[in-house]
Design a protein around this motif. Structure first.
Motif, PDB file in Angstrom:
ATOM      1  N   LEU A  79       0.840  -1.193   0.000  1.00  0.00           N
ATOM      2  CA  LEU A  79       0.000   0.000   0.000  1.00  0.00           C
ATOM      3  C   LEU A  79       0.877   1.246   0.000  1.00  0.00           C
ATOM      4  O   LEU A  79       1.848   1.307   0.763  1.00  0.00           O
ATOM      5  N   PRO A  80       0.557   2.240  -0.824  1.00  0.00           N
ATOM      6  CA  PRO A  80       1.326   3.484  -0.767  1.00  0.00           C
ATOM      7  C   PRO A  80       1.204   4.109   0.625  1.00  0.00           C
ATOM      8  O   PRO A  80       0.119   4.138   1.202  1.00  0.00           O
ATOM      9  N   LEU A  97       1.530   6.485   7.412  1.00  0.00           N
ATOM     10  CA  LEU A  97       0.219   7.053   7.116  1.00  0.00           C
ATOM     11  C   LEU A  97      -0.209   6.475   5.775  1.00  0.00           C
ATOM     12  O   LEU A  97       0.508   6.624   4.772  1.00  0.00           O
ATOM     13  N   TYR A  98      -1.354   5.822   5.735  1.00  0.00           N
ATOM     14  CA  TYR A  98      -1.785   5.129   4.517  1.00  0.00           C
ATOM     15  C   TYR A  98      -3.300   4.994   4.496  1.00  0.00           C
ATOM     16  O   TYR A  98      -3.989   5.238   5.493  1.00  0.00           O
ATOM     17  N   PHE A  99      -3.819   4.599   3.343  1.00  0.00           N
ATOM     18  CA  PHE A  99      -5.257   4.427   3.145  1.00  0.00           C
ATOM     19  C   PHE A  99      -5.560   2.955   2.937  1.00  0.00           C
ATOM     20  O   PHE A  99      -4.963   2.307   2.078  1.00  0.00           O
ATOM     21  N   GLN A 100      -6.474   2.423   3.768  1.00  0.00           N
ATOM     22  CA  GLN A 100      -6.866   1.023   3.642  1.00  0.00           C
ATOM     23  C   GLN A 100      -8.287   0.841   4.143  1.00  0.00           C
ATOM     24  O   GLN A 100      -8.680   1.425   5.168  1.00  0.00           O
ATOM     25  N   ASP A 101      -9.046   0.037   3.436  1.00  0.00           N
ATOM     26  CA  ASP A 101     -10.417  -0.325   3.839  1.00  0.00           C
ATOM     27  C   ASP A 101     -11.281   0.896   4.138  1.00  0.00           C
ATOM     28  O   ASP A 101     -12.027   0.927   5.130  1.00  0.00           O
ATOM     29  N   GLY A 102     -11.188   1.933   3.315  1.00  0.00           N
ATOM     30  CA  GLY A 102     -12.040   3.105   3.471  1.00  0.00           C
ATOM     31  C   GLY A 102     -11.665   4.011   4.623  1.00  0.00           C
ATOM     32  O   GLY A 102     -12.510   4.747   5.125  1.00  0.00           O
ATOM     33  N   ILE A 123      -7.992   6.599  11.456  1.00  0.00           N
ATOM     34  CA  ILE A 123      -8.081   7.984  11.913  1.00  0.00           C
ATOM     35  C   ILE A 123      -9.423   8.586  11.518  1.00  0.00           C
ATOM     36  O   ILE A 123     -10.127   9.154  12.324  1.00  0.00           O
ATOM     37  N   VAL A 124      -9.769   8.442  10.240  1.00  0.00           N
ATOM     38  CA  VAL A 124     -11.019   8.999   9.733  1.00  0.00           C
ATOM     39  C   VAL A 124     -11.453   8.187   8.515  1.00  0.00           C
ATOM     40  O   VAL A 124     -10.625   7.728   7.735  1.00  0.00           O
ATOM     41  N   SER A 125     -12.763   7.990   8.356  1.00  0.00           N
ATOM     42  CA  SER A 125     -13.292   7.241   7.214  1.00  0.00           C
ATOM     43  C   SER A 125     -13.346   8.138   5.983  1.00  0.00           C
ATOM     44  O   SER A 125     -13.814   9.274   6.059  1.00  0.00           O
ATOM     45  N   LEU A 126     -12.877   7.612   4.878  1.00  0.00           N
ATOM     46  CA  LEU A 126     -12.851   8.345   3.618  1.00  0.00           C
ATOM     47  C   LEU A 126     -13.171   7.396   2.472  1.00  0.00           C
ATOM     48  O   LEU A 126     -13.031   6.185   2.600  1.00  0.00           O
ATOM     49  N   SER A 130      -4.838   9.896  -0.988  1.00  0.00           N
ATOM     50  CA  SER A 130      -3.525   9.659  -1.575  1.00  0.00           C
ATOM     51  C   SER A 130      -2.529  10.716  -1.109  1.00  0.00           C
ATOM     52  O   SER A 130      -2.905  11.846  -0.818  1.00  0.00           O
ATOM     53  N   ILE A 131      -1.279  10.293  -1.006  1.00  0.00           N
ATOM     54  CA  ILE A 131      -0.169  11.186  -0.681  1.00  0.00           C
ATOM     55  C   ILE A 131       0.931  10.903  -1.699  1.00  0.00           C
ATOM     56  O   ILE A 131       1.341   9.755  -1.851  1.00  0.00           O
TER      57      ILE A 131
END
Length: 163
Positions: A79-80, A97-102, A123-126, A130-131
């Protein structure tokens, strides 16, 4: 004359009832319209809060880790991720810091440990996040909420400016 008065009286009552019905239906329509406006406003505020919170969180994390070589783009199990390195009392740590499972997730661990993305804290649902590091030293951060609203920020660490 009594029949005439009775008709006039029933017409007056019918007029008053009709007027009351119009007033009641108008009041109900205004209340329903106000509720819909409130619901839309509350939904947009929540959406705006979610996206802005994600951007502010990442911005503060980058600023907090603003030391030479402490911020780098990378991956966590494919994962990026943005990797923030720090040393505390002689021990090296990494924050991913990454994005996974919404969700935007964060994972703080000793640099020597093997970790998986599932170990991170949401941390927060999104809907999307991307970074990316741009060629001119900025970090482009993009967040999208469930309603499709997208906000982005460009962050340039001070250490990048000095180099």
């Amino acid at each position: 004359m009594d029949l005439k008065n009775a008709r006039k009286h029933s017409t007056d009552i019918l007029f008053v009832l009709l007027l009351f019905l119009v007033f009641t239906s108008s009041a109900l329509a205004i209340i329903l319209l106000g509720a819909k406006v409130y619901q839309n406003t509350a939904s947009r505020m929540e959406s705006n809060y979610t996206v802005r919170t994600a951007l502010a969180y990442v911005t503060e994390k980058i600023r907090h880790a603003d030391e030479s070589g402490a911020i780098s783009p990378g991956e966590l199990d494919g994962l990026p991720a943005l990797i923030l390195s720090q040393e505390i009392e002689g021990t090296s740590y990494r924050t991913y810091l990454y994005f996974q499972d919404g969700a935007l997730k964060e994972l703080l661990t000793e640099a020597s440990r093997e970790v998986t993305p599932e170990q991170g804290t949401a941390i927060v649902s999104l809907a999307g996040f991307s970074i990316e590091k741009t060629e001119d030293g900025f970090y482009s951060v993009r967040a999208e909420d469930a309603n499709g609203e997208v906000l982005s920020a460009y962050i340039r660490p001070r250490t990048e400016v000095a180099n």
